[in-house]
Design an enzyme around this catalytic site. Structure first.
Site, mmCIF file in Angstrom:
data_model
loop_
_atom_site.group_PDB
_atom_site.id
_atom_site.type_symbol
_atom_site.label_atom_id
_atom_site.label_comp_id
_atom_site.label_asym_id
_atom_site.label_seq_id
_atom_site.Cartn_x
_atom_site.Cartn_y
_atom_site.Cartn_z
ATOM 1 N N LEU B 72 0.838 -1.205 0.000
ATOM 2 C CA LEU B 72 0.000 0.000 0.000
ATOM 3 C C LEU B 72 0.869 1.250 0.000
ATOM 4 O O LEU B 72 0.432 2.309 -0.409
ATOM 5 C CB LEU B 72 -0.906 0.012 1.233
ATOM 6 C CG LEU B 72 -1.900 -1.149 1.336
ATOM 7 C CD1 LEU B 72 -2.604 -1.141 2.685
ATOM 8 C CD2 LEU B 72 -2.940 -1.061 0.224
ATOM 9 N N GLY B 73 2.071 1.111 0.495
ATOM 10 C CA GLY B 73 2.956 2.274 0.514
ATOM 11 C C GLY B 73 4.322 1.878 1.004
ATOM 12 O O GLY B 73 4.491 0.858 1.665
ATOM 13 N N GLY B 75 7.686 3.785 2.758
ATOM 14 C CA GLY B 75 8.258 5.024 3.269
ATOM 15 C C GLY B 75 9.644 4.754 3.785
ATOM 16 O O GLY B 75 10.176 3.656 3.607
ATOM 17 N N MET B 77 10.619 4.527 6.854
ATOM 18 C CA MET B 77 10.687 3.644 8.017
ATOM 19 C C MET B 77 10.226 2.219 7.736
ATOM 20 O O MET B 77 10.622 1.284 8.422
ATOM 21 C CB MET B 77 9.807 4.206 9.145
ATOM 22 C CG MET B 77 10.457 5.284 9.961
ATOM 23 S SD MET B 77 11.942 4.697 10.764
ATOM 24 C CE MET B 77 11.249 3.669 12.027
ATOM 25 N N LYS B 95 1.848 -2.265 8.705
ATOM 26 C CA LYS B 95 3.128 -1.594 8.447
ATOM 27 C C LYS B 95 4.238 -2.382 9.130
ATOM 28 O O LYS B 95 4.165 -2.657 10.329
ATOM 29 C CB LYS B 95 3.099 -0.163 8.974
ATOM 30 C CG LYS B 95 4.345 0.607 8.608
ATOM 31 C CD LYS B 95 4.171 2.097 8.759
ATOM 32 C CE LYS B 95 5.454 2.822 8.381
ATOM 33 N NZ LYS B 95 5.318 4.252 8.471
ATOM 34 N N ASP B 189 5.377 15.547 9.775
ATOM 35 C CA ASP B 189 5.515 15.118 8.373
ATOM 36 C C ASP B 189 4.167 15.193 7.668
ATOM 37 O O ASP B 189 3.771 14.282 6.952
ATOM 38 C CB ASP B 189 6.092 13.701 8.316
ATOM 39 C CG ASP B 189 6.694 13.388 6.942
ATOM 40 O OD1 ASP B 189 6.955 14.338 6.186
ATOM 41 O OD2 ASP B 189 6.895 12.202 6.632
#
Lengths: 219, 838
Positions: B72-73, B75, B77, B95, B189
Site C-alpha cells: 500500500l505504501g 516510506g 521507516m 506496516k 511530516d
C-alpha cells in the site's frame, strides 16, 4: 553518506567467499582470483557502484553478482587488477583459507553463478551460527550450544532429545526448551543479517526460500 | 560471520540425516547442513510442512496474481502491506519496519513510538492503529485499512480541488491536529501523501491523517525552559522554516505544513520547489508565488499567507484558531461559488438574448459583434496533445505513455498547415483536465487530443479522444489494441486521423514524415523512449541517464537515427546544465548530430542541435542553414524557432527576424518560461528596452523564482537608465541562484552607482569564486568596463576568443553592455575576428 559507505564495506567483508568462489569457477588460478577479489571490492567501493542502484528496491546478492560479472567482463579492469598483483588488501585472505571456501570438490557441475549462490547460502547460515555460538559463549553456555547444535544445523546423525538429555544431564523437557530458544534466536540472527541485504520485509522470507531452492536444485 | 575460524583441510562428503541433502563439507570443524539451517531460519521445524505464506502473527499478507504481496505504501521507516487478520477475518493495513532498520535500535524505537502515538489517537480523521507486535525480531503494527487514495494521488490524477472542498479537507486535518495536540504530539511530516481520502456511504469525503513516523511530544518549555534542537527531519517541500533550521517544533510547524498542503490542493503545484537549499532560500525570501492562486477568494489567499509566514509567531497560533479562520473562509468561498454560478446562469441567459438580438438586429450590429468576437478567436487548425495517462498500473511505465504522447505530437508538428503546441507548455496539465475551454484559450488552440496507454508485456492499448476546446465536445475517439512492434503504425494512424478531422492539408513529404518508422527494433525504441523521458527532466543526473539510454538504444539498433539525435540533444544541453565542460560535451554532441543526419537527413531535432553547435563555434552562416532546414522539416518545432532567433539572427543584428522567430516560438510554446524570458532578451538586444522590461516583468510574474528572468530584467532596467531598480533585480537573482554572472552584474552596478569600494569588494568575491569554479571572461569584462578599465575588459574578451570558452562572445557586435568599448581598435579587431567566415 560515510555511514552508509562503511556499512557497505562491512557487508562486503562478510560476503567475500561467494565472490572468490565465483572468480575461481570462472577459471582463474588461486593467486589471480585472490587479486581479483580484492580489486573487485576496491573498485566496487571506490567507484560507488552501489550508488547507482535504487536503495529501496532489489537484493544486495543480485547486485553484487551483477557487479562482479561486469567487473570481470571489463578487460582493462581485470588485467590491471592482476598486474597490480594484489597490492590492495580489502579482506585478510590467504590462499589456504580462500581455497577452503572455494571447495573445488563440492558442486563440481555448478556454473559460476550457481556456485556463487551456494556459497552465499553457506556464508549466511554459517555466519549466523557463528554469531549464535559467540552469544552463547559469552553467556558461558558454549558447551550446551555444541551439544544441541545438531537440532538446528542437522548433521550425519539424527539428533534425539533422549540422547541429548543423557549427554547434558538435563531433563528432556528442559532440553526441548533450550532447543526451542536456540532455534528462535538463530532465526532472529539470520533474519537480521539477511535484512541488511534486501529492501522490504517480505523479501527476507523470499530470500530464505530462494536460497533453499538453490540448495534443492544443487542436490 | 567468519567461516575462516572453522576451516578443516580434509573435506568430508556426507549427507544430512535430517533432510538428506549433502552436508557442508569444508570450512567447518563439524559439518553442518545449510538446508536445515535455512529451514530453521524460516521457522519450518518439520521439513515436510509446507512453508507458511507471508505472515506476521495473525496477519497474512494478501498477495497479487503473481504471488507478490500487495504493497500500500513504502516510506523511509517501513513498508505497508494489505493484509488479512486471520482471527477477525477482516482486511487491515500492516506496516512492517524496513529491514535495513532491524538492527538499528534508535530506528526501532522510532517505529515503536510511531505506533504507540498513533494508537493513543482515536479520532475520525486519524487512521486507527490497534495492534503492535513483533515476530522473529521484526516489528509491525496493524491499522485500519482505508479504501481510497491519498490526497496527493487524487490531485495528481484529477488536478486542483475546488476551493470549498479543499478548505473542508483542511478543516478535517485541523481536527486531527487538535486531537494530536491534546496528547501533546506534533506530526512533523504532514503532507498530501500522508492524508488518505475516502468516501462515506452518503458520498461525503473523509480525510484521515496517516503515518506518524516522525511524531514527537512537544517539549514543555515552561517546565524546562530549554528548547531542544534537532537536525532536519521531514519532507523538504512541506517542512516549516523551523524544521529546516533544526529548531524545536510545535503545532505551528504542522500548521505551516498544512498550509503548503492546502496550496497544493488548490493549485496542484507547490509554492516552493527545487533542492532542499533552494526551498529553504525561497521560504526565507518571504515571497509567495500568489499568481498561482488565481480565482481564489482574497480571504483565502490572506489566510494562506499568514499560515505560510516565516515567523511562526505570525501564523495562526493553534489548530483551533486555524479551524475558526478556515470556517470563515469556507463561508466566503461558498458565497463566491454561488455568485459564480449565478453569474454563469446570467451569462448564459445574456448570451441567449444577444444571439437572439443578433439574429434580429441590423447588419451593422452583426458586423460589430462578429468583429469583436473574432479578435479572440484561435486558429481552427490548432491542437494541443495533452499528457497521456499511464494505465499500466506500474508507475515505471510512465516513460512509455509519455513517449507515445511525444511521438504523436512530433508527427503532428511536421504538418505545416497545423499549429501544434510544444510539449513543455502542455506537460503540467493533467491527462484529463476539467477546464478545457479555459486551457484552450490560454494555449491558443481549438482542439485537444487526450489519451491513455496501457502496456502489458509485448501488447499495448492506446485510447485517444479528439476534443473541441470551445465546448468540450468529443469529435473522435478510438481504441487501438496492438503488438508493441506495431506502435509506430498506431501513432501514424492517430496523427493522420487528427489531421483529416481538422482538415489540415498534407504535402507529400509531410505524409511521409508522419508515417515514418524510425526503428524496426522494439527494444531499441523502448530504450529511446526512456532516454527522452529523462531528457525531458533536464537535471544533470537525468541528462546523464538519458545519454546511457540513448547509447543502449544505439547498441540495439546502430541505424537508429533518432537515438543519435537524442544523444546530440542531451550532450548539447549538458553544458547549459553545468554537467559537463564545453570542451567535453560539444564535440560529442556534434559527432552524434552528424551521425544522426548521416542516417536520416530529415530529422529536425538533429539539424537544430547542429545549428546550436555551429553557433557555439561562431559559425553563424552554417548555424543559420541548419536552423532553416530544421524549421522547413518541422515548422512547429518551437526549439528551432527559439534558438534560431536568439542565436544567429540576434547576433548578426537581424533583430526584426530574430524577434519574429522568438514570437513564433512563444506561440508554439506559450507557457515556456525560457522562451518568454528570451523574447525579452531579444527585445533588449534590439534596444527596445521598454518592451523588453514589459516582457521580462511578465515572465517574472509567471514564476517569481525564475532567476534568469530577474537577471535579464535587471540588465534591461540598467540599460534603460534605471540602475537602482536593476540592482534590486540582480539581488533577487542572486538570492535565487548562485550564478557568477549575477555577481559580476552586481559589481558593475555598484560601480555605475558610484560605490567603487563596494564594486571592488564584489569583484574580489568574483575572483575568489573563479578559484573554485569557472567564471565567464565576459563577466569580468563587464565589471572592468564599469570601472573604466576598458583595456582590461578587452583583454578578458580576447582571452575568451582565444580559449573559445563562452558563447556570449557571439554577441560582441550587438550587445549594448559592450557599447563603451566600441570604436577601440583592439575591440573592433576582435569583432572582425569573431565574424570572420568559418
Amino acid at each position: 553518506m560515510p555511514e552508509a559507505a562503511s556499512a557497505l564495506a562491512r557487508l562486503c567483508e562478510l560476503y567475500w567467499p561467494p565472490i572468490y568462489s565465483f572468480v575461481r569457477r570462472r577459471g582463474y588460478a588461486p593467486s589471480d582470483a585472490q587479486d581479483l577479489t580484492q580489486s573487485f571490492f576496491a573498485f566496487f567501493l571506490r567507484t560507488k557502484a552501489y550508488a547507482r542502484s535504487d536503495p529501496l528496491h532489489g537484493k544486495f546478492r543480485s547486485f553484487l553478482l551483477a557487479s562482479v560479472k561486469n567487473f570481470l567482463s571489463d578487460n582493462w579492469d581485470r588485467d590491471q587488477a592482476i598486474k597490480r598483483g594484489g597490492d590492495y588488501q580489502f579482506v585478510s585472505l590467504d590462499q589456504e583459507t580462500a581455497e577452503a571456501f572455494y571447495d573445488a570438490a563440492s558442486a563440481p557441475d555448478s556454473t559460476a553463478e550457481r556456485l556463487f549462490e551456494l556459497r552465499w547460502a553457506k556464508t549466511v547460515t554459517a555466519g549466523a551460527l557463528n554469531s549464535l555460538c559467540k552469544e552463547l559463549q559469552a553467556e558461558g553456555k558454549l558447551k550446551l550450544f555444541e551439544q544441541l547444535k545438531a537440532f538446528l544445523a542437522g548433521g550425519s546423525v539424527l539428533p534425539s532429545y533422549d540422547d541429548a538429555s543423557a549427554r547434558t544431564g538435563l531433563p528432556r523437557a528442559t532440553v526441548k526448551t533450550h532447543v526451542h530458544r536456540l532455534r528462535q534466536r538463530y532465526r532472529e540472527i539470520v533474519r537480521r543479517d539477511i535484512a541488511r541485504t534486501v529492501s522490504a520485509p517480505h523479501e527476507i522470507d523470499e530470500e530464505l526460500r530462494y536460497l533453499c531452492s538453490v540448495l534443492a536444485n544443487a542436490a | 560471520m567468519n567461516e575462516g575460524q572453522t576451516v578443516e583441510s580434509n573435506p568430508v562428503q556426507s549427507v544430512c540425516a535430517q533432510c538428506g541433502l549433502q552436508l557442508s563439507s569444508s570450512g567447518d570443524r563439524e559439518t553442518v547442513c545449510v538446508n536445515c539451517l535455512l529451514h530453521t531460519a524460516l521457522g519450518d521445524e518439520k521439513l515436510e510442512q509446507p512453508t507458511r505464506p507471508y505472515r506476521f502473527d495473525q496477519y497474512e499478507l494478501i498477495t497479487a496474481d503473481d504471488g507478490t504481496p500487495v504493497e500500500l505504501g513504502r516510506g523511509a521507516m517501513g513498508v505497508t502491506y494489505k493484509a488479512l487478520d486471520t482471527n477477525l477475518h477482516c482486511e487491515v493495513a500492516l506496516k512492517v519496519i524496513h529491514p535495513r532498520y532491524l538492527a538499528d535500535e534508535s530506528s526501532r524505537a522510532r517505529f515503536l513510538s510511531e505506533a504507540r502515538a498513533a494508537a493513543q489517537l482515536r479520532h475520525r480523521n486519524i487512521a486507527s492503529v490497534f495492534h503492535l507486535g513483533s515476530e522473529r525480531g521484526e516489528y509491525f503494527y496493524a491499522m485500519e485499512l482505508i479504501e481510497g487514495e491519498t490526497l496527493e494521488e487524487q490531485v495528481r490524477r484529477k488536478g486542483p480541488i475546488d476551493c470549498v472542498t479543499a478548505l473542508d479537507i483542511t478543516v478535517q486535518i485541523t481536527r486531527a491536529l487538535i486531537a494530536a495536540g491534546d496528547r501533546k504530539f506534533v506530526h512533523r511530516d504532514l503532507k498530501p501523501s500522508n492524508v488518505m481520502l475516502c468516501s462515506e456511504a452518503d458520498g461525503a469525503i473523509v480525510a484521515k491523517l496517516i503515518d506518524f513516523g516522525l511524531v514527537r511530544t512537544v517539549c514543555d518549555r515552561s517546565a524546562s525552559g530549554v528548547s531542544v534542537r534537532t537536525g532536519f527531519i521531514g519532507t523538504p517541500h512541506f517542512a516549516s522554516p523551523e524544521q529546516f533550521a533544526g529548531q524545536t517544533t510545535d503545532a505551528r510547524s504542522d500548521i505551516y505544513s498544512l498550509g503548503v498542503t492546502l496550496w497544493f490542493m488548490l493549485t496542484a503545484r507547490l509554492p516552493f520547489d527545487g533542492t532542499r537549499e533552494e526551498i529553504q532560500r525561497q521560504q526565507l525570501s518571504g515571497v509567495l508565488p500568489v499568481h498561482q492562486l488565481k480565482r481564489i477568494p482574497q480571504a483565502v489567499i490572506d489566510l494562506i499567507k499568514s499560515i505560510l509566514n516565516v515567523d511562526s509567531a505570525k501564523r495562526p497560533q493553534s489548530p483551533a484558531t486555524l479551524k475558526e479562520q478556515l470556517h470563515k473562509c469556507i463561508a466566503v468561498a461558498d458565497t463566491a461559488k454561488q455568485k459564480h454560478r449565478r453569474r454563469f446562469a446570467y451569462s448564459a441567459l445574456a448570451a441567449a438574448v444577444i444571439i437572439t438580438s443578433i439574429l434580429a438586429a441590423s447588419y451593422f450590429l452583426q458586423r460589430k459583434f462578429i468583429s469583436s468576437a473574432t479578435s479572440e478567436v484561435v486558429p481552427e487548425k490548432s491542437i494541443a496533445v495533452l499528457p497521456f495517462q499511464n494505465m499500466s498500473g506500474d508507475p515505471d511505465n510512465a516513460y512509455f505513455a509519455n513517449g507515445i504522447q511525444d511521438e504523436i505530437l512530433t508527427r503532428l508538428s511536421k504538418i505545416s498547415d497545423l499549429k501544434v503546441i510544444a510539449r513543455t507548455s502542455v506537460q503540467h496539465y493533467q491527462s484529463k483536465p476539467e477546464n478545457l475551454p479555459a486551457i484552450g484559450k490560454q494555449l491558443g488552440v481549438a482542439y485537444f487530443l487526450e489519451g491513455s496507454v496501457q502496456k502489458r508485456a509485448d501488447a499495448v492499448r492506446v485510447n485517444v479522444q479528439l476534443i473541441k476546446a470551445a465546448n468540450d465536445s468529443h469529435l473522435w475517439a478510438d481504441t487501438f489494441d496492438r503488438k508493441l512492434t506495431d506502435i509506430f503504425a498506431v501513432e501514424t494512424e492517430i496523427a493522420k486521423t487528427v489531421a483529416d478531422t481538422l482538415q489540415a492539408k498534407l504535402t507529400g513529404s509531410e505524409e511521409q514524415a508522419i508515417a515514418a518508422k524510425p526503428t524496426e527494433n522494439p527494444e531499441a525504441h523502448e530504450l529511446y523512449l526512456k532516454g527522452r523521458f529523462f531528457w525531458n527532466k533536464r537535471t544533470n543526473s537525468d541528462l546523464k541517464t538519458a545519454i546511457q539510454y540513448f547509447n543502449q538504444a544505439i547498441e540495439k539498433d546502430p541505424g537508429y537515427a533518432l537515438a543519435y539525435a537524442g544523444l546530440a540533444d542531451a550532450y548539447a544541453i549538458l553544458t547549459a546544465y553545468a554537467a559537463a565542460p564545453v570542451s567535453e560535451s560539444l564535440p560529442r554532441a556534434e559527432l552524434a548530430a552528424k551521425k544522426a543526419l548521416e542516417l536520416d537527413d530529415s530529422l529536425a531535432e538533429a539539424h537544430t542541435s547542429l545549428g546550436l553547435l555551429l553557433f557555439y563555434n561562431l559559425d553563424f552562416q552554417g548555424s543559420t542553414k541548419e536552423f532553416e532546414r530544421a524549421i522547413a522539416l518541422d515548422p512547429n518545432y518551437a526549439t528551432a524557432h527559439h534558438w534560431y532567433g536568439l542565436g544567429p539572427l540576434r547576433c548578426i543584428g537581424n533583430f526584426d527576424k530574430a524577434i519574429a522567430e522568438l514570437n513564433r516560438a512563444l506561440q508554439l510554446d506559450p507557457l515556456s518560461l525560457i522562451i518568454n524570458a528570451d523574447l525579452g532578451v531579444g527585445l533588449m538586444t534590439a534596444r527596445r528596452y521598454d518592451e523588453a522590461i514589459v516582457q521580462l516583468r511578465k515572465t517574472v510574474e509567471m514564476d517569481p523564482y525564475f532567476y534568469y528572468a530577474h537577471l535579464h530584467l535587471g540588465k534591461a532596467l540598467q540599460l534603460n537608465g534605471q540602475v537602482a531598480e536593476a540592482m534590486t533585480e540582480y539581488k533577487k537573482a542572486a538570492a535565487l541562484n548562485d550564478d557568477s554572472l549575477v555577481l559580476g552584474l552586481l559589481a558593475q552596478g555598484y560601480a555605475k552607482l558610484g560605490q567603487r569600494d563596494e564594486a571592488l569588494k564584489t569583484l574580489e568575491q568574483l575572483q575568489q569564486t573563479a578559484t573554485r569554479r569557472y567564471v565567464w571572461n565576459y563577466t569580468f569584462a563587464l565589471v572592468h568596463i564599469a570601472l573604466g578599465q576598458n583595456d582590461k575588459a578587452i583583454e578578458y574578451l580576447e582571452r575568451d576568443y582565444r580559449d573559445h570558452a563562452d558563447y556570449e562572445l557571439a554577441l560582441i557586435k550587438v550587445d549594448p553592455m559592450l557599447d563603451p568599448l566600441r570604436g577601440d581598435p583592439r575591440f573592433e579587431a576582435l569583432v572582425s575576428k569573431v565574424f570572420a567566415p568559418k
